[in-house]
Design a protein around this motif. Structure first.
Motif, PDB file in Angstrom:
ATOM      1  N   ILE A 237       0.827  -1.214   0.000  1.00 56.68           N
ATOM      2  CA  ILE A 237       0.000   0.000   0.000  1.00 56.68           C
ATOM      3  C   ILE A 237       0.854   1.254   0.000  1.00 56.68           C
ATOM      4  CG2 ILE A 237      -1.941  -1.130   1.149  1.00 56.68           C
ATOM      5  CD1 ILE A 237      -0.995   0.265   3.755  1.00 56.68           C
ATOM      6  N   GLY A 238       2.149   1.067  -0.222  1.00 58.70           N
ATOM      7  CA  GLY A 238       3.071   2.190  -0.125  1.00 58.70           C
ATOM      8  C   GLY A 238       2.786   3.353  -1.051  1.00 58.70           C
ATOM      9  N   HIS A 239       2.053   3.105  -2.157  1.00 56.88           N
ATOM     10  CA  HIS A 239       1.751   4.189  -3.096  1.00 56.88           C
ATOM     11  C   HIS A 239       0.272   4.519  -3.138  1.00 56.88           C
ATOM     12  CE1 HIS A 239       5.792   4.553  -4.671  1.00 56.88           C
ATOM     13  NE2 HIS A 239       5.880   3.243  -4.660  1.00 56.88           N
ATOM     14  N   TYR A 240      -0.450   4.150  -2.100  1.00 58.48           N
ATOM     15  CA  TYR A 240      -1.876   4.420  -2.043  1.00 58.48           C
ATOM     16  C   TYR A 240      -2.192   5.396  -0.923  1.00 58.48           C
ATOM     17  CZ  TYR A 240      -2.224   0.050  -4.718  1.00 58.48           C
ATOM     18  OH  TYR A 240      -2.086  -0.948  -5.640  1.00 58.48           O
ATOM     19  N   CYS A 241      -3.154   6.276  -1.174  1.00 59.18           N
ATOM     20  CA  CYS A 241      -3.735   7.044  -0.080  1.00 59.18           C
ATOM     21  C   CYS A 241      -4.594   6.093   0.751  1.00 59.18           C
ATOM     22  CB  CYS A 241      -4.591   8.185  -0.616  1.00 59.18           C
ATOM     23  SG  CYS A 241      -3.647   9.473  -1.465  1.00 59.18           S
ATOM     24  N   MET A 242      -4.563   6.293   2.043  1.00 61.73           N
ATOM     25  CA  MET A 242      -5.309   5.430   2.956  1.00 61.73           C
ATOM     26  C   MET A 242      -6.215   6.270   3.840  1.00 61.73           C
ATOM     27  SD  MET A 242      -4.240   2.368   2.213  1.00 61.73           S
ATOM     28  CE  MET A 242      -4.860   1.421   3.618  1.00 61.73           C
TER      29      MET A 242
END
Length: 126
Positions: A29-34
């Motif tokens: 998930i390192g390149h996703y907004c959460m």
């Protein structure tokens, strides 16, 4: 596919603190907004907090500003929600969410998030 599993909920008294954790699997998930959302019985799911993929940008709904803090550890594929000074109105099921679009802008809209976890219950007594 991204699987999200929340943990850390519980029953606490007003003024107490909790730290929610969201463990992601299936993809990094390192390149996703959460984001974190919550839903109380009989109410719609509402945005609580969001964080950019770098962690440098965070946004909060007004009712939790100054009390909650969202953070992430991309190396561990985890997102956290530190909740302080809890109030009875914070009682809800809390959901972790992932926005896998290429956008780097953190959104508050539930429809912009692609994956949600099963939720963890937070109950705050007065």
């Amino acid at each position: 596919q991204v699987q999200l599993v929340e943990s850390g909920g519980g029953l606490v008294q007003a003024g107490d603190s909790l730290r929610l954790s969201c463990a992601a699997s299936g993809r990094t998930i390192g390149h996703y907004c959460m984001g974190w959302f919550r839903q109380a019985p009989g109410k719609e799911r509402e945005f609580v907090a969001g964080i950019s993929w770098t962690g440098r940008s965070t946004i909060y709904t007004d009712s939790v500003k100054g009390r909650f803090a969202i953070s992430r550890d991309n190396a561990k594929n985890r997102v956290y929600l530190q909740m302080n000074s809890l109030k009875p109105e914070d009682t809800a099921a809390y959901y972790c969410a992932a926005d896998v679009s290429p956008s780097a802008i953190v959104t508050t809209s539930v429809s912009e998030y692609d994956y949600f976890g099963q939720g963890t219950q937070v109950s705050v007594s007065s």
